[in-house]
Design an enzyme around this catalytic site. Structure first.
Site, mmCIF file in Angstrom:
data_model
loop_
_atom_site.group_PDB
_atom_site.id
_atom_site.type_symbol
_atom_site.label_atom_id
_atom_site.label_comp_id
_atom_site.label_asym_id
_atom_site.label_seq_id
_atom_site.Cartn_x
_atom_site.Cartn_y
_atom_site.Cartn_z
ATOM 1 C CE LYS A 184 28.525 48.731 58.145
ATOM 2 N NZ LYS A 184 27.517 48.755 57.093
ATOM 3 N N GLY B 179 25.837 39.869 44.025
ATOM 4 C CA GLY B 179 26.857 40.050 45.049
ATOM 5 C C GLY B 179 26.541 39.211 46.272
ATOM 6 C CB ALA B 180 27.625 36.604 47.888
ATOM 7 C CG ASP C 187 23.747 48.511 56.985
ATOM 8 O OD1 ASP C 187 23.575 49.742 56.965
ATOM 9 O OD2 ASP C 187 24.811 47.982 57.365
ATOM 10 N NE ARG D 36 35.262 38.582 42.132
ATOM 11 C CZ ARG D 36 36.083 39.555 42.479
ATOM 12 N NH1 ARG D 36 36.765 40.194 41.544
ATOM 13 N NH2 ARG D 36 36.225 39.912 43.736
ATOM 14 N N GLY E 201 21.191 54.170 46.016
ATOM 15 C CA GLY E 201 21.481 53.817 47.403
ATOM 16 C C GLY E 201 21.156 54.881 48.438
#
Ligand code: ATR
Length: 279
Positions: free
Chosen positions: A66, A126-127, A102, A151, A241
């Site tokens: 991607k 999340g990142a 997306d 995290r 999802g």
């Protein structure tokens, strides 16, 4: 002449896109076919040159290409450029143009649930790449307050700093976010934690959530992750999802054909492939 579309990635054998898009071509009476191409990391440039030389009309791009595909394209949509990832390419008169559907697909999926996005206080968990697409697209859609926990806190910070849209964001560790989780209207789980076969894992713990909280997970296998099960148990509305997957595909189909397809039909098709039912 029959048009050819496809998806490139590694692995690609389990992609649900060929069945989903081929059904749409048939249903919309478009003379086209959609194929899965297994392209390994080192073969990306050769594959893109080949797809262009063959006159393929468009293709999706998935893991691990991607980001790497960007310098191989002739042009890129500003949102995809800001996200730094392309999942949809259209061949316009021999020029390959990249888009990212997306994040916008995720936003559409939320809007379809009737959420009034601009008023939501949002927590993104999340990142990584998926979080980036979702965070930028929510900011583009006018959401004013989107906090991010991860995290690795530095990754959440760089995500915030790279965002081209105006949005208020607090960055934190996951354990810090757990302490204030009851403040959020909308929780978005974007990590791979909880995905099959690790179905007993969850990235964030909570004992209470805000009344009318909405919890969304980008994972669709399983259809109900531990994160969603726990949120539902406390009374939250939940979304898996499948809706994001369907809407990113619908937006890609629209870029290629100018037709926005029937997303209910697509959802049924995807659930049949997954062998379950949506939530
Ligand atoms: P994607 O493109 O699918 O988003 P990614 O870019 O690899 O994938 O990002 C994965 C996300 O899941 C990240 O937020 C990652 O956290 P880190 O940035 O700290 O790596 C998170 N993640 C993956 N495994 C994790 C784990 N075991 N515990 C906590 N977070 C995890």
């Amino acid at each position: 002449m029959k048009k050819v579309y496809g998806v490139i990635g590694d692995p690609i054998g389990h992609s649900m896109s060929p069945v989903m898009h081929n059904d749409l071509f048939e249903h919309n009476e478009i003379d086209a076919t959609y194929l899965a191409f297994h392209v390994k990391k080192g073969n990306l440039e050769a594959a893109v040159t080949g797809l262009k030389a063959l006159g393929v009309s468009g293709f999706n791009v998935t893991v691990p290409h991607k980001t790497d595909i960007i310098p191989l394209l002739d042009d890129i949509d500003p949102l995809a450029k800001a996200i730094g990832a392309v999942n949809t390419v259209v061949n316009t008169n021999g020029k390959l143009i990249g888009f990212n559907t997306d994040g916008r697909g995720f936003v559409r999926a939320l809007l379809n649930k009737g959420l009034s996005l601009t008023e939501q206080k949002v927590l993104v968990i999340g990142a990584g790449g998926a979080a980036r697409a979702i965070y930028f697209s929510l900011a583009e859609a006018g959401v004013k307050e989107i906090d991010v926990c991860n995290r690795t806190v530095e990754k959440a910070l760089s995500l915030k700093e790279a965002c081209p849209f105006s949005v208020e964001t607090k960055v934190s560790s996951i354990s810090e976010a757990e302490k204030t989780i009851v403040d959020y209207d909308l929780l978005i789980q974007t990590t791979s934690i909880g995905m099959s076969p690790q179905v007993d894992d969850t990235p964030i713990r909570f004992k209470a959530l805000k009344t009318n909280c909405f919890a969304s997970d980008i994972i669709y296998n399983p259809l109900e992750t531990k994160f969603l099960k726990e949120a539902k148990f406390i009374g939250a509305s939940i979304q898996n999802g499948v809706d994001m997957f369907v809407n990113q595909g619908a937006l890609a189909f629209e870029i290629w054909t100018s037709i926005f397809p029937d997303t209910n039909r697509m959802t049924e098709n995807v659930l049949k492939q997954l062998g379950g039912s949506s939530c």
